[in-house]
Write an enzyme that holds these catalytic residues in place. Sequence first.
Site, PDB file in Angstrom:
ATOM      1  N   CYS A 246       3.120  -4.474   2.960  1.00  0.00           N
ATOM      2  CA  CYS A 246       3.491  -4.605   4.337  1.00  0.00           C
ATOM      3  C   CYS A 246       2.855  -5.573   4.890  1.00  0.00           C
ATOM      4  CB  CYS A 246       3.464  -3.137   5.033  1.00  0.00           C
ATOM      5  SG  CYS A 246       4.228  -3.422   6.671  1.00  0.00           S
ATOM      6  N   HIS A 331       6.810   0.518   1.836  1.00  0.00           N
ATOM      7  CA  HIS A 331       5.871   1.531   1.704  1.00  0.00           C
ATOM      8  C   HIS A 331       6.006   2.566   0.683  1.00  0.00           C
ATOM      9  CE1 HIS A 331       3.828   0.728   5.554  1.00  0.00           C
ATOM     10  NE2 HIS A 331       4.887   0.028   5.814  1.00  0.00           N
ATOM     11  N   GLU A 333       3.966   4.375  -0.590  1.00  0.00           N
ATOM     12  CA  GLU A 333       3.209   5.722  -0.330  1.00  0.00           C
ATOM     13  C   GLU A 333       3.736   6.676   0.595  1.00  0.00           C
ATOM     14  OE1 GLU A 333       2.861   3.650   3.468  1.00  0.00           O
ATOM     15  OE2 GLU A 333       2.685   2.924   1.426  1.00  0.00           O
TER      16      GLU A 333
END
Length: 356
Positions: A246, A331, A333
């Site tokens: 990001c 993202h 994660e």
Amino acid sequence: MKAFLILEDGTVLEGIHIGADKETVSEIVFNTSMTGYLEVLTDPSYAGQAVVMTYPLIGNYGITPDMESNKPWVKGYIVRELSRMPSNFRCEGTIQDFLVRHEIPGIAGIDTRALTKILREKGTMNGMITTDENYRLENILPRLKEYTTGPAVEQVTCEASYALKGKGKKVALLDLGAKQNIAKSLQSRGCRVTVYPAHTPAEEILAEKPDGIMLSNGPGDPKECGKVIQEIKKLYHSDTPIFAICLGHQLMALANGADTYKMKYGHRGGNHPVKDLETGRVYISSQNHGYVVDTDKLDPSVAVPAFVNVNDGTNEGLRYTGKNIFTVQFHPEACPGPQDSGYLFDRFINMMGGSQ
């Protein structure tokens, strides 16, 4: 109590006051996720912003342990309907009490999808949430036009470095507003993670001889992070493997002569399709960003596009030529797929020589 959402174009929406009894001015953005509202509230990337949730019912499973940091970062919260009686075996309270405790004002009872259409058509705007029924637009609109989120990374980064448990590869995580799941994703793969404040000199990080460096997500305009960009440029010139997510992805691009620009309304939600240009495979991703790397100004001798957004063709990742460096805008994660892009952490582990 009545509440009003006033946008900088003069649009006024009336609803019901929720959360803390205070007035707030912020950038107004929307998120299309159907679940994960607590992760949204506590994601540091939302610092300086009020979030519109397009899904009509928010708070039905209450407050659970699924926080991305130790506090919420949004400046305001805008929903169609707020659940007052959550039901979940992990529930620890209501969204209303959570907002009050953390002094976050909000508004409910408005058509959030109509509001989202306004933001899509006119672009992201600043706005005010207020309970003042005697508001005067001629006084408010100049304030809204002047508002900026400012140097947001400085607000959200940790104050000092700290180490997390692990016995495997040493990873230095530069905290630009890192979500907790980034460190957890590394720890689950056996990594010893040391978290560093955003302003940490590159020499200090490299002196610890990490096996790899992680650049986190974060809030704000990447071009306002001038000092951080200079340190990332030094990290680039080391031989240490680097993985960036990001804001970290944007800063690495800026450190190497590329450019970024502000999107009309950004990508925020858990349903964004991204295509891996190497394999042709498409993944469902979680995203939260209002800026993007301009690949038209990318030197292919430095980096080449690795991922692209299937919806609008914007860049979603870069692979750096001749370097053990790759970066993504989305993202990995997070869990919208639910584990679609988690393999990127495995790729990073392999770049460092494996899990041991």
